[in-house]
Scaffold this motif. Structure first.
Motif, short mmCIF file in Angstrom:
data_model
loop_
_atom_site.label_atom_id
_atom_site.label_comp_id
_atom_site.label_asym_id
_atom_site.label_seq_id
_atom_site.Cartn_x
_atom_site.Cartn_y
_atom_site.Cartn_z
N ALA A 151 0.83 -1.21 0.00
CA ALA A 151 0.00 0.00 0.00
C ALA A 151 0.86 1.26 0.00
CB ALA A 151 -0.94 -0.01 1.20
N GLU A 152 1.97 1.24 0.74
CA GLU A 152 2.87 2.40 0.75
C GLU A 152 3.47 2.63 -0.64
OE1 GLU A 152 3.40 4.56 3.08
OE2 GLU A 152 2.06 3.56 4.51
N LEU A 153 3.86 1.55 -1.32
CA LEU A 153 4.36 1.69 -2.68
C LEU A 153 3.27 2.23 -3.61
CD1 LEU A 153 6.46 -1.58 -3.20
CD2 LEU A 153 7.31 0.74 -2.82
N PHE A 154 2.06 1.77 -3.41
CA PHE A 154 0.93 2.25 -4.23
C PHE A 154 0.72 3.74 -4.05
CE2 PHE A 154 -3.63 3.26 -4.10
CZ PHE A 154 -3.94 3.09 -5.44
N TYR A 155 0.79 4.20 -2.81
CA TYR A 155 0.63 5.64 -2.54
C TYR A 155 1.71 6.45 -3.24
CZ TYR A 155 -2.39 3.90 1.23
OH TYR A 155 -3.36 3.26 1.95
N SER A 156 2.96 5.98 -3.17
CA SER A 156 4.07 6.73 -3.78
C SER A 156 3.96 6.77 -5.30
CB SER A 156 5.40 6.11 -3.37
OG SER A 156 5.51 4.78 -3.87
N VAL A 157 3.53 5.67 -5.93
CA VAL A 157 3.37 5.66 -7.38
C VAL A 157 2.27 6.61 -7.80
CG1 VAL A 157 2.67 4.22 -9.34
CG2 VAL A 157 4.30 3.34 -7.68
N CYS A 158 1.15 6.62 -7.10
CA CYS A 158 0.06 7.55 -7.42
C CYS A 158 0.49 8.99 -7.24
CB CYS A 158 -1.16 7.24 -6.55
SG CYS A 158 -1.96 5.66 -6.93
N ASP A 160 3.63 10.15 -7.57
CA ASP A 160 4.59 10.46 -8.63
C ASP A 160 3.88 10.76 -9.96
OD1 ASP A 160 6.58 10.07 -6.79
OD2 ASP A 160 7.02 8.01 -7.43
N HIS A 161 2.78 10.08 -10.21
CA HIS A 161 2.09 10.25 -11.49
C HIS A 161 0.82 11.09 -11.37
CE1 HIS A 161 4.52 7.28 -13.75
NE2 HIS A 161 4.62 6.68 -12.57
N ASN A 162 0.64 11.72 -10.23
CA ASN A 162 -0.50 12.63 -10.02
C ASN A 162 -1.85 11.92 -10.28
OD1 ASN A 162 1.21 14.87 -9.43
ND2 ASN A 162 1.52 15.17 -11.64
N LEU A 163 -1.99 10.73 -9.73
CA LEU A 163 -3.21 9.95 -9.90
C LEU A 163 -4.14 10.17 -8.72
CD1 LEU A 163 -1.67 6.56 -11.12
CD2 LEU A 163 -2.59 8.42 -12.52
N ASP A 164 -5.34 10.63 -9.00
CA ASP A 164 -6.34 10.87 -7.95
C ASP A 164 -7.08 9.55 -7.68
OD1 ASP A 164 -8.07 11.90 -6.13
OD2 ASP A 164 -9.14 13.22 -7.53
N TRP A 165 -6.41 8.65 -6.97
CA TRP A 165 -6.94 7.31 -6.78
C TRP A 165 -8.11 7.27 -5.80
CZ3 TRP A 165 -6.83 4.89 -2.00
CH2 TRP A 165 -6.03 5.49 -1.02
N LYS A 166 -8.22 8.26 -4.93
CA LYS A 166 -9.31 8.26 -3.97
C LYS A 166 -10.66 8.58 -4.61
CE LYS A 166 -6.58 9.33 0.15
NZ LYS A 166 -6.40 10.23 1.31
N HIS A 167 -10.63 9.14 -5.82
CA HIS A 167 -11.89 9.49 -6.49
C HIS A 167 -12.13 8.67 -7.76
CE1 HIS A 167 -11.21 13.10 -3.99
NE2 HIS A 167 -12.53 13.18 -3.98
N TYR A 168 -11.08 8.38 -8.52
CA TYR A 168 -11.26 7.81 -9.85
C TYR A 168 -10.72 6.40 -10.00
CZ TYR A 168 -12.40 12.62 -11.01
OH TYR A 168 -12.98 13.86 -11.03
N LEU A 169 -10.17 5.79 -8.96
CA LEU A 169 -9.77 4.40 -9.03
C LEU A 169 -11.02 3.54 -8.86
CD1 LEU A 169 -7.54 2.21 -9.14
CD2 LEU A 169 -7.42 2.37 -6.65
N ILE A 170 -11.36 2.72 -9.88
CA ILE A 170 -12.62 1.97 -9.84
C ILE A 170 -12.39 0.46 -9.79
CG2 ILE A 170 -13.83 3.78 -11.09
CD1 ILE A 170 -13.65 1.97 -13.56
N GLY A 171 -11.17 -0.03 -9.93
CA GLY A 171 -10.95 -1.46 -9.91
C GLY A 171 -9.51 -1.79 -9.57
N GLN A 172 -9.31 -2.95 -8.95
CA GLN A 172 -7.98 -3.40 -8.58
C GLN A 172 -7.92 -4.93 -8.71
OE1 GLN A 172 -7.09 -2.69 -4.43
NE2 GLN A 172 -9.22 -2.38 -3.90
N PRO A 173 -7.31 -5.43 -9.80
CA PRO A 173 -7.21 -6.89 -9.98
C PRO A 173 -5.87 -7.42 -9.47
CG PRO A 173 -6.64 -5.80 -12.01
CD PRO A 173 -6.89 -4.71 -11.00
N TYR A 174 -5.91 -8.45 -8.67
CA TYR A 174 -4.70 -9.09 -8.16
C TYR A 174 -4.87 -10.60 -8.26
CZ TYR A 174 -4.64 -4.48 -5.89
OH TYR A 174 -4.71 -3.14 -5.65
N ASP A 175 -3.80 -11.31 -7.93
CA ASP A 175 -3.88 -12.76 -7.87
C ASP A 175 -4.46 -13.17 -6.51
OD1 ASP A 175 -1.83 -12.30 -6.12
OD2 ASP A 175 -0.25 -13.05 -7.44
N GLY A 176 -4.38 -14.46 -6.21
CA GLY A 176 -5.02 -14.96 -5.00
C GLY A 176 -4.13 -14.97 -3.77
N ALA A 177 -2.99 -14.27 -3.79
CA ALA A 177 -2.10 -14.24 -2.63
C ALA A 177 -2.78 -13.56 -1.45
CB ALA A 177 -0.79 -13.53 -2.97
N ALA A 178 -2.43 -13.99 -0.24
CA ALA A 178 -3.06 -13.44 0.96
C ALA A 178 -2.72 -11.96 1.14
CB ALA A 178 -2.63 -14.24 2.18
#
Length: 636
Positions: A151-158, A160-178
């Motif tokens: 999650a910390e890496l995700f925050y830093s990437v957003c 760096d790229h000026n991504l407004d993830w709190k408003h416009y992020l609508i999906g997050q696909p991952y594998d089945g890892a815990a």
């Protein structure tokens, strides 16, 4: 004196300006050529540096050697060869596209690179105009892969790229890892706490791979089959002499066919079981001849090799092997096409749902007695056409047990031969409860449902789009969605017919009749094109293998909105819903592709590369279709 001084300076000014323009032109050409070299090396995954890079060395590395090669044909580079400056690969245009698209989804996955570091890949999915795009944006190193660390890496990437993830992020696909899908401390739950719009979707391709793994371990015969496939790979490929013998026999027995090699059976590479099985079936005669030679030549000197070759030879010349192999081949033909479809970047979640439902129908057909008899006949025909003796099926003596009055008859034949195959039950498991209602609402956006509602408005459920509006309440109101949906049903047929010109514009017949007939033909073409994403019958297998594309109705209907700008104004809520549905991810396949590029860019010769340099080269290699505008970053 001033007048004389000005007169003496005036002839010099034009020459200074001309010299400045000439220097600017040289600088631009030099940097442009350096950028071309950088892009060439980055896109081909080649090393920039060499072991020794001195100008007196015979080999100075790929970058300097290419500069020297170009300087032989470029006078400008020859003059400026000692002053080299490398510009970074720009990412602003990707950020601008994401900003214009508004909605985006992000997929994250991690892998272990050659330098024993954990690399986390970030891929963004968005819709630009009428095209679905998935772009690699970042590669970060992380020694820990817990949900909090990711999650910390995700925050830093957003950031760096000026991504407004709190408003416009609508999906997050991952594998089945815990660490990814954990309900309490997983990455998806941490993000969902701050943004309820970020729907978690378990990667469909990963889930299908788990279904295939369950299938190959569903019974004793299945385990024997794929266990022997793995053993034949290890046994033959562990010796260069046996590999050479196997290839030599292929040239002798099938001289016109391409040489094949055994495939490794692994649980991490998708559909590897199918490819390993196909190789054995297509080179069966070569395999038997190779095992016989190994047993006769190496067996007397080494009893371990002899008994291994004899055991494999006995299994592959048994009727139980052929029955099990042909049964799984029929099943894998369906799953392999599905796996390839799910890996398409432009595949939408509605098409994935319909594709899985269609696969379930074909998998259920595999469990019928009629198809089992066909497999049995195919096995008998293979035995008759073959020159080898096959061990017949083992005759099991069934234990007699008293049958109660209310019990049904027990048919153990299929279960005994093929195993307790639970593939259809695994693939038919319903999605997560959080996304089940969303998928139902998205299904109403399909062409089929639009036509059904048009025939009778009452067919639209009273709670349609309630779940969609609840999840994406910032952008969609259910009442507005239902109202616009009913109105759009009346316009859709007309828009569908007017999308392209008729086959014949002028004819001797009446004009109205001509347009009417052409419109009907156009509608038939539309239907035939949009419904080909489903798995075809056996007669169409070859055609579907050559044309594996996404023909889902959601993308085509969204294209209508893009081609007719007035529709965006007339149906703003419906346009937003289609855009969100296309932006919702199907899986995290693009991150797996980036890991394949990572193995090329960062190999054992470049294991000490810094992470910033690695990330820049990964962008060049992953997004090779982006055209570079040199004027954006070439300066005087």
């Amino acid at each position: 004196m001033k007048r004389l001084l000005r007169q003496s300076i005036l002839p010099i000014i034009p020459s200074l300006q001309s010299r400045k323009k000439e220097q600017v032109f040289k600088n631009r050409e030099i940097v442009k050529q350096l950028i071309d070299i950088t892009l060439y090396l980055g896109r081909h995954g080649l090393a920039f540096r060499g072991h020794r890079e001195g100008w007196d060395e015979q080999r100075k590395g790929n970058f300097k050697d290419l500069i020297i090669l170009i300087s032989k044909y470029s006078p400008i580079m020859a003059q400026y060869i000692t002053e080299i400056k490398i510009q970074k690969y720009p990412t602003t245009f990707i950020d601008e596209e994401i900003f214009d698209a508004r909605f985006f989804s992000i997929s994250i996955d991690s892998t272990f690179d050659i330098s024993r570091k954990e690399q986390v890949s970030f891929v963004i999915r968005y819709v630009q105009n009428d095209t679905v795009k998935e772009r690699f944006v970042a590669l970060k190193e992380s020694p820990n892969t817990r949900g909090v660390d990711l999650a910390e890496l995700f925050y830093s990437v957003c950031t760096d790229h000026n991504l407004d993830w709190k408003h416009y992020l609508i999906g997050q696909p991952y594998d089945g890892a815990a660490s990814m899908r954990g309900q309490y401390t997983g990455l998806q739950s941490i993000i969902n706490e701050q943004n309820t719009n970020a729907v978690y979707i378990w990667c469909w391709a990963h889930r299908l791979n788990l279904v295939a793994i369950d299938a190959v371990s569903s019974g004793n015969n299945a385990m024997d089959l794929f266990g022997n496939l793995e053993q034949i790979f290890d046994f033959v490929c562990s010796s260069k002499k046996r590999v050479s013998l196997y290839e030599k026999n292929q040239k002798t027995i099938n001289p016109k066919l391409a040489i094949r090699r055994f495939k490794r059976v692994t649980t991490t590479r998708w559909m590897s079981h199918y490819y390993a099985l196909c190789t054995v079936l297509k080179t069966f005669n070569t395999l038997i001849e190779t095992l016989q030679v190994i047993r006769d030549t190496e067996g007397p000197g080494d009893r371990r090799r002899g008994i291994t070759a004899g055991g494999l030879l006995k299994y592959f010349t048994s009727e139980i092997f052929l029955l099990t192999a042909y049964s799984f081949e029929n099943m894998f033909k369906i799953l392999d096409k599905t796996s390839q479809h799910l890996q398409s970047p432009d595949f939408d979640i509605y098409c994935a749902t319909m594709l899985i439902e269609d696969n379930l129908k074909y998998l259920n057909k595999l469990r019928t007695d009629e198809l089992f008899n066909e497999i049995s006949d195919q096995t008998k025909k293979f035995i008759i056409d073959s020159d080898y003796e096959f061990e017949p099926l083992p005759q099991h003596r069934s234990r007699k047990r008293k049958q109660m009055a209310d019990e049904n008859a027990i048919d153990e034949l299929t279960e005994r031969l093929i195993g307790n195959n639970n593939t259809s039950s695994n693939i038919s498991k319903s999605p997560d409860k959080s996304t089940l209602g969303l998928l139902k609402d998205i299904s109403l956006l399909s062409k089929k449902r639009l036509n059904e509602v048009k025939q009778n408005i009452k067919n639209l459920p009273v709670d349609a789009f309630d779940v969609f509006g609840k999840i994406y309440s910032k952008f969609v109101q259910p009442d507005n969605a239902r109202h616009e949906y009913k109105e759009f049903c009346n316009y859709f047929e007309l828009l569908e017919k007017c999308e392209s010109l008729p086959n014949m514009l002028h004819d001797n017949r009446d004009t109205a009749v001509c347009f009417e007939d052409s419109d009907i033909n156009q509608e038939e073409d539309f239907d035939s094109e949009n419904d080909k994403y489903l798995i075809s019958n056996k007669e169409d297998d070859d055609a579907s293998e050559k044309n594996i594309k996404n023909h889902g109705s959601l993308s085509l209907i969204y294209r209508l909105f893009c081609n007719h700008g007035s529709l965006k104004i007339m149906f703003p809520t419906l346009f937003t819903m289609y855009k969100i549905a296309l932006t919702l991810p199907v899986g995290s396949v693009e991150t797996e592709r980036s890991f394949s590029k990572l193995k090329i860019v960062k190999n054992r010769l470049r294991s000490t590369m810094s992470n910033d340099r690695l990330e820049a080269l990964m962008r060049i290699n992953c997004d090779q279709d982006i055209d570079i505008d040199y004027t954006c970053f070439v300066r005087v």
